[in-house]
Design a protein around this motif. Structure first.
Motif, PDB file in Angstrom:
ATOM      1  N   ARG A  71       0.833  -1.206   0.000  1.00 12.60           N
ATOM      2  CA  ARG A  71       0.000   0.000   0.000  1.00 12.60           C
ATOM      3  C   ARG A  71       0.870   1.259   0.000  1.00 12.60           C
ATOM      4  O   ARG A  71       0.634   2.192  -0.760  1.00 12.60           O
ATOM      5  N   THR A  72       1.892   1.277   0.837  1.00 14.25           N
ATOM      6  CA  THR A  72       2.786   2.432   0.905  1.00 14.25           C
ATOM      7  C   THR A  72       3.548   2.610  -0.404  1.00 14.25           C
ATOM      8  O   THR A  72       3.665   3.724  -0.920  1.00 14.25           O
ATOM      9  N   GLY A  73       4.059   1.519  -0.961  1.00 11.35           N
ATOM     10  CA  GLY A  73       4.770   1.591  -2.233  1.00 11.35           C
ATOM     11  C   GLY A  73       3.882   2.072  -3.359  1.00 11.35           C
ATOM     12  O   GLY A  73       4.288   2.884  -4.199  1.00 11.35           O
ATOM     13  N   THR A  74       2.640   1.578  -3.387  1.00  8.89           N
ATOM     14  CA  THR A  74       1.684   2.000  -4.414  1.00  8.89           C
ATOM     15  C   THR A  74       1.362   3.483  -4.272  1.00  8.89           C
ATOM     16  O   THR A  74       1.354   4.225  -5.260  1.00  8.89           O
ATOM     17  N   ASP A  75       1.098   3.927  -3.059  1.00  9.29           N
ATOM     18  CA  ASP A  75       0.809   5.351  -2.829  1.00  9.29           C
ATOM     19  C   ASP A  75       1.969   6.229  -3.271  1.00  9.29           C
ATOM     20  O   ASP A  75       1.769   7.254  -3.923  1.00  9.29           O
ATOM     21  N   ASN A  76       3.193   5.826  -2.918  1.00  9.81           N
ATOM     22  CA  ASN A  76       4.368   6.620  -3.290  1.00  9.81           C
ATOM     23  C   ASN A  76       4.599   6.633  -4.795  1.00  9.81           C
ATOM     24  O   ASN A  76       4.953   7.663  -5.369  1.00  9.81           O
ATOM     25  N   ALA A  77       4.410   5.498  -5.443  1.00  8.90           N
ATOM     26  CA  ALA A  77       4.609   5.430  -6.898  1.00  8.90           C
ATOM     27  C   ALA A  77       3.551   6.258  -7.624  1.00  8.90           C
ATOM     28  O   ALA A  77       3.855   6.968  -8.582  1.00  8.90           O
ATOM     29  N   CYS A  78       2.312   6.170  -7.167  1.00 12.83           N
ATOM     30  CA  CYS A  78       1.225   6.911  -7.817  1.00 12.83           C
ATOM     31  C   CYS A  78       1.358   8.419  -7.613  1.00 12.83           C
ATOM     32  O   CYS A  78       0.926   9.203  -8.461  1.00 12.83           O
ATOM     33  N   ALA A  79       1.950   8.817  -6.506  1.00 12.37           N
ATOM     34  CA  ALA A  79       2.053  10.248  -6.200  1.00 12.37           C
ATOM     35  C   ALA A  79       2.836  11.021  -7.257  1.00 12.37           C
ATOM     36  O   ALA A  79       2.549  12.192  -7.500  1.00 12.37           O
ATOM     37  N   THR A  80       3.807  10.385  -7.896  1.00 18.01           N
ATOM     38  CA  THR A  80       4.649  11.107  -8.851  1.00 18.01           C
ATOM     39  C   THR A  80       4.183  10.989 -10.298  1.00 18.01           C
ATOM     40  O   THR A  80       4.708  11.679 -11.160  1.00 18.01           O
ATOM     41  N   ILE A  81       3.214  10.114 -10.587  1.00 16.56           N
ATOM     42  CA  ILE A  81       2.775   9.956 -11.984  1.00 16.56           C
ATOM     43  C   ILE A  81       1.326  10.394 -12.190  1.00 16.56           C
ATOM     44  O   ILE A  81       0.768  10.198 -13.266  1.00 16.56           O
ATOM     45  N   THR A  82       0.720  10.986 -11.174  1.00 16.44           N
ATOM     46  CA  THR A  82      -0.661  11.451 -11.296  1.00 16.44           C
ATOM     47  C   THR A  82      -0.737  12.938 -10.985  1.00 16.44           C
ATOM     48  O   THR A  82       0.181  13.515 -10.412  1.00 16.44           O
ATOM     49  N   SER A  83      -1.861  13.515 -11.363  1.00 14.59           N
ATOM     50  CA  SER A  83      -2.130  14.902 -10.961  1.00 14.59           C
ATOM     51  C   SER A  83      -3.613  15.001 -10.625  1.00 14.59           C
ATOM     52  O   SER A  83      -4.469  14.572 -11.390  1.00 14.59           O
ATOM     53  N   GLY A  84      -3.888  15.504  -9.466  1.00 18.90           N
ATOM     54  CA  GLY A  84      -5.269  15.646  -9.021  1.00 18.90           C
ATOM     55  C   GLY A  84      -5.741  14.444  -8.218  1.00 18.90           C
ATOM     56  O   GLY A  84      -5.231  13.333  -8.361  1.00 18.90           O
ATOM     57  N   MET A  85      -6.713  14.690  -7.374  1.00 20.87           N
ATOM     58  CA  MET A  85      -7.222  13.649  -6.487  1.00 20.87           C
ATOM     59  C   MET A  85      -7.873  12.500  -7.238  1.00 20.87           C
ATOM     60  O   MET A  85      -7.727  11.343  -6.854  1.00 20.87           O
ATOM     61  N   THR A  86      -8.592  12.780  -8.303  1.00 19.19           N
ATOM     62  CA  THR A  86      -9.266  11.715  -9.050  1.00 19.19           C
ATOM     63  C   THR A  86      -8.260  10.710  -9.586  1.00 19.19           C
ATOM     64  O   THR A  86      -8.441   9.497  -9.442  1.00 19.19           O
TER      65      THR A  86
END
Length: 108
Positions: free
Chosen positions: A69-84
């Protein structure tokens, strides 16, 4: 007979006040450091693909689920923009998950 009607409070020396302030600051810092160092748990590297972008992040957690879960959250944080996008990315399946022992952990 000429005693004062009140007693003055004993004064705390400055060095004692300074010692109390230092202890109030240092004690929580030591506790947090000890807590972080004692948490061995699980270490992993999670790779996520989302809308044509890919990112891998190393993480650590008390269990395999928390680590992923932590790894997924960290990886997604840099390749997404916006809450959706963040919500969509973190709810998708990681493209790869690798678990490591403490001396094999990749640095990222």
């Amino acid at each position: 007979m000429n005693q004062p009607l009140y007693r003055s409070k004993p004064r705390i020396p400055r060095w004692a006040k300074a010692l109390l302030i230092v202890a109030a600051v240092v004690a929580p810092a030591l506790w947090m450091t000890h807590d972080i160092l004692q948490t061995q748990g699980t270490q992993c590297q999670v790779c996520v693909s989302f809308k044509g972008r890919q990112n891998c992040r190393s993480a650590q957690g008390p269990s395999k689920d928390e680590c992923v879960r932590t790894g997924t959250d960290n990886a997604c944080a840099t390749i997404t923009s916006g809450m959706t996008e963040i919500i969509q990315c973190t709810q998708s399946m990681p493209s790869s998950i690798d678990f490591f022992s403490s001396n094999e952990m990749p640095l990222r």
